[in-house]
Motif scaffolding. Structure first.
Motif, short mmCIF file in Angstrom:
data_model
loop_
_atom_site.label_atom_id
_atom_site.label_comp_id
_atom_site.label_asym_id
_atom_site.label_seq_id
_atom_site.Cartn_x
_atom_site.Cartn_y
_atom_site.Cartn_z
N ALA A 249 43.55 12.72 50.00
CA ALA A 249 42.79 11.38 49.50
C ALA A 249 43.43 11.59 48.16
N VAL A 250 43.51 12.57 46.92
CA VAL A 250 43.85 12.63 46.25
C VAL A 250 44.80 12.68 45.24
N THR A 251 45.89 14.06 45.46
CA THR A 251 47.14 14.48 45.06
C THR A 251 47.61 14.99 45.89
N PRO A 252 48.92 15.30 46.41
CA PRO A 252 49.31 15.99 46.49
C PRO A 252 49.23 17.56 45.28
N SER A 253 49.20 17.37 44.79
CA SER A 253 49.48 18.28 43.44
C SER A 253 48.20 19.02 43.55
N ALA A 254 47.65 19.68 44.43
CA ALA A 254 46.42 20.62 44.70
C ALA A 254 46.80 21.65 45.06
N ALA A 255 48.11 21.19 45.20
CA ALA A 255 48.37 22.01 46.84
C ALA A 255 48.72 23.55 45.92
N SER A 256 49.14 23.97 44.65
CA SER A 256 49.74 25.03 43.69
C SER A 256 48.41 25.76 43.46
N PRO A 257 47.28 25.29 42.98
CA PRO A 257 45.97 26.23 42.92
C PRO A 257 45.33 26.14 43.70
N ALA A 258 45.33 25.17 44.83
CA ALA A 258 44.73 25.60 46.32
C ALA A 258 45.08 26.86 46.89
N ALA A 259 46.71 27.07 46.39
CA ALA A 259 47.62 28.05 46.98
C ALA A 259 47.29 29.78 46.87
N ALA A 260 47.24 29.21 45.35
CA ALA A 260 46.36 30.93 44.39
C ALA A 260 45.17 31.32 44.78
N ILE A 261 44.46 30.16 44.83
CA ILE A 261 42.78 30.70 45.31
C ILE A 261 42.67 31.12 47.06
N VAL A 262 43.44 31.23 47.49
CA VAL A 262 43.57 31.23 49.13
C VAL A 262 44.23 32.31 49.05
N ALA A 263 45.05 33.09 48.04
CA ALA A 263 45.75 33.94 48.15
C ALA A 263 44.75 34.91 47.27
N CYS A 264 44.12 34.88 46.43
CA CYS A 264 42.90 35.98 46.13
C CYS A 264 42.09 35.92 47.31
N ILE A 265 41.71 35.10 47.86
CA ILE A 265 40.69 35.25 48.91
C ILE A 265 41.20 36.17 49.68
N CYS A 266 42.73 36.05 50.25
CA CYS A 266 42.96 36.71 51.54
C CYS A 266 43.28 38.60 51.04
N LEU A 267 43.40 39.05 49.46
CA LEU A 267 43.96 40.20 49.13
C LEU A 267 42.26 40.62 48.47
N ALA A 268 41.09 39.60 48.89
CA ALA A 268 39.65 39.99 48.84
C ALA A 268 39.64 40.99 50.30
N TYR A 269 40.34 41.04 51.40
CA TYR A 269 39.88 41.38 52.35
C TYR A 269 40.17 42.91 52.56
N LEU A 270 41.25 42.94 51.63
CA LEU A 270 41.51 44.76 51.52
C LEU A 270 40.05 45.26 50.77
N SER A 271 38.71 44.50 49.94
CA SER A 271 37.95 45.10 49.67
C SER A 271 36.72 45.88 51.44
N LEU A 272 37.23 45.48 52.19
CA LEU A 272 36.51 45.52 53.60
C LEU A 272 36.40 47.46 53.36
N PRO A 273 37.17 48.01 53.65
CA PRO A 273 36.86 48.94 53.70
C PRO A 273 36.12 50.17 52.76
N LEU A 274 36.26 49.42 51.11
CA LEU A 274 34.78 49.80 50.10
C LEU A 274 33.99 49.72 50.67
N GLN A 275 32.80 51.03 49.66
CA GLN A 275 31.53 50.21 49.90
C GLN A 275 30.34 50.45 48.33
N LYS A 276 29.20 49.77 48.09
CA LYS A 276 28.99 50.17 47.29
C LYS A 276 27.61 51.60 47.21
N GLN A 277 27.60 52.71 46.41
CA GLN A 277 27.05 54.04 46.39
C GLN A 277 25.99 54.47 44.73
N LYS A 278 25.16 54.63 45.12
CA LYS A 278 24.26 54.99 44.19
C LYS A 278 24.62 55.93 43.49
#
Length: 593
Positions: A249-278
């Motif tokens: 609806a606005v601009t195709p140039s939004a693809a680059s920042p969106a792809a960077a955000i998507v890549a960061c969220i995908c990498l965050a799945y690597l944190s699933l085997p980690l938990q916080k401990q007191k």
């Protein structure tokens, strides 16, 4: 009573979660790789232009990808016989072979007929199916029955999100090969896709591990890890949906920042085997308080057992092993009646119902019928959604002719597809959570199958009468019902037939969506629309090619009335399924007190 130690979630340091969460992370990676089959429309137009294919030749490649995907019974049998590592390795090899062959053809290295190139598509579909089988079935075996809904929902959401993720990478890194009329070659993106999928598959296959049965109950911060996984999937779905709408609806140039955000969220799945401990001091205080609470709970339960009569069903006291026993292999009941002898009672999680034995069960065919009707009806709308939108543009277009680029509501079609993608993910996650919630409160999961079939029934009726503006609400309901089916059916099969032969059973049941899609989408909806187009039509042109489109609400009225009837039958089948399973379910719940 044996107390389960709990690891407190605190802000001080990160430690490894239970080992099965590494397999969850591996499953998410495998699902991201396997789900790229739904990305085919994103690069098929560029492939057609680069190889000078006809629409029929391009469709043949896409069709064989789908055929390979739905013929998952072979991968299921391999998984049952040889385990997850072998299945993941085989799937990775087939997926790599398929994409590499298509890449070489697109680059011009291989000069082969379109039928041979389509065979590479068959390899892609089969490889995807094997990776899907590995991810889903390994994690189902590693978790207790009480939490399998959430596990399946999380993995299924990753499978559905894959195409949205890679489409963002496509638009950001290789924009010249996107769109209906691409301006550049597609083989660079195919090479990127090949390398990315292989990396995901190798990573997931290497750390996938099946734990020794029976699976232990949830401990410590595992519930928080589920919340983290759900949050990541919902955030990823929202990001992909918003990015697609902004680009359209606005601009195709939004693809680059969106792809960077998507890549960061995908990498965050690597944190699933980690938990916080007191810290140690805080943990000692927590353990002391927990020990006191467990002592009080033990005294209360001891008093209840001595002074109270047997209570009706209740979910809080259910153990994972008791619920796993709900998968008792009573397939013989359909032919021989109840089996009262303890010697004849065999649990499916210990031995497995087996593929052939499951085929003798009425429950299998009832659930598969619901699967066929719900998914097939959803595809009947989804695959024909552009034509459904164009059929409602108004009767003033009757017998008119316009260029394909000048047809109104093109952006509406993209927005509707994006909305479906987001709600499809939400449906998979929500149904997994709700099915576990119902089970914890003493209700069978299969109740949600009735709700899902009824919701799809309402969607079919709604699309008979709605206008273009109202389709957003319809697509929201469509995505919810469609996604729910892909989570609830595997969860039911695991609960009903156990996990030993689940991979083979799911592979065979996977034929149902393909049959339903072909029956309701192609043979029914598309064909009846072509018939109606002989009476009410308009034309679009693209170069020398002229295409006739159906115009008016009557284009899909009969087809969606038929699919609504199929969904009504699915509601009846789901209700019968609930009634058939109710005695075994409630007797088991009572015996757990």
């Amino acid at each position: 009573m044996v107390s389960t130690s709990v690891v407190a979630c605190g802000p001080w340091r990160w430690v490894w979660a239970p080992r099965r969460w590494r397999t969850v992370t591996a499953g998410c990676a495998l699902m991201f790789g396997a789900g790229t089959i739904y990305l085919t429309p994103d690069w098929s137009s560029a492939l057609r232009q680069q190889l000078d294919y006809t629409a029929e030749q391009t469709a043949l490649v896409a069709t064989l990808i789908n055929v390979g995907t739905f013929l998952g019974v072979l991968g299921g049998l391999v998984f049952v016989r040889y385990g997850p590592q072998t299945t993941a390795t085989g799937g990775t090899c087939m997926l790599a072979t398929g994409y590499f062959g298509i890449f070489l053809a697109a680059k011009g290295v291989l000069h082969l007929p379109s039928g041979v190139i389509a065979v590479f598509g068959l390899f892609v579909g089969q490889g995807s199916s094997w990776l899907y089988t590995t991810a889903l079935n390994t994690n189902v075996r590693n978790f207790p029955s009480a939490t399998r809904g959430k596990v399946i929902g999380l993995l299924a959401s990753c499978f559905g999100l894959s195409s949205g993720i890679f489409s963002q990478f496509h638009r950001a890194l290789f924009p010249e090969s996107t769109g209906a009329t691409p301006s550049g070659p597609v083989h660079p993106f195919l090479l990127f896709l090949l390398l990315a999928v292989c990396a995901l598959a190798v990573f997931g296959g290497c750390i996938t591990h099946e734990l020794a049965p029976p699976p232990s109950p949830l401990v410590g911060c595992e519930r928080a890890l589920f919340r983290r996984g759900y949050t990541l999937s919902l955030t990823l779905a929202a990001t992909v949906a918003v990015a697609a709408l902004v680009e359209t609806a606005v601009t195709p140039s939004a693809a680059s920042p969106a792809a960077a955000i998507v890549a960061c969220i995908c990498l965050a799945y690597l944190s699933l085997p980690l938990q916080k401990q007191k810290s140690a001091a805080n943990r000692l205080g927590d353990l002391a308080r927990m020990s006191e609470a467990n002592h009080d709970q033990h005294q209360q339960e001891h008093f209840a057992q001595e002074s109270l009569p047997m209570q009706p069903m209740g979910g809080a006291a259910l153990s994972a092993r008791r619920i796993d026993a709900m998968a008792s292999s009573d397939c013989e009941d359909d032919n021989e009646g109840p089996q009262d002898s303890p010697d004849k009672q065999v649990t499916s999680d210990s031995i497995g119902a087996g593929l052939l034995q499951s085929l003798q069960c009425v429950d299998f065919w009832l659930a598969t019928g619901v699967f066929l009707a719900v998914v097939g009806s959803g595809v009947a709308i989804l695959n024909n959604l552009p034509d459904v939108v164009l059929s409602r543009i108004g009767h003033e277009w009757f017998n008119a002719s316009t260029k394909s680029t000048d047809v109104p509501h093109q952006q509406t079609i993209t927005a509707l597809v994006t909305t479906f993608s987001a709600t499809n993910t939400c449906g998979r996650l929500a149904s997994g959570f709700l099915s576990d919630h119902l089970l914890a409160h003493g209700h069978p999961r299969s109740v949600l199958l009735i709700a899902t079939a009824f919701l799809m029934l309402l969607v079919q009726v709604y699309f008979i009468f709605t206008n273009i503006a109202g389709m957003y609400f319809g697509v929201l309901l469509l995505g919810t019902a469609y996604g729910s089916a892909w989570c609830l059916i595997p969860t039911f099969y695991a609960e009903r037939f156990g996990t030993h032969s689940l991979a083979a059973i799911l592979g065979l049941a996977g034929l149902a969506p393909s049959i339903g899609s072909e029956l309701f989408s192609t043979l029914l909806a598309a064909r009846l629309a072509d018939v109606e187009a002989e009476h009410s039509w308009f034309y679009t042109t693209k170069g020398d090619r002229v295409t006739r489109h159906c115009l008016g609400q009557g284009c899909f009225r009969v087809a969606y009335a038929c699919t609504a009837l199929a969904c009504l039958l699915a509601c009846v089948s789901a209700y019968v399924l609930v009634r058939r399973r109710a005695p075994a379910h409630y007797s088991l719940l009572q015996s757990s007190w």
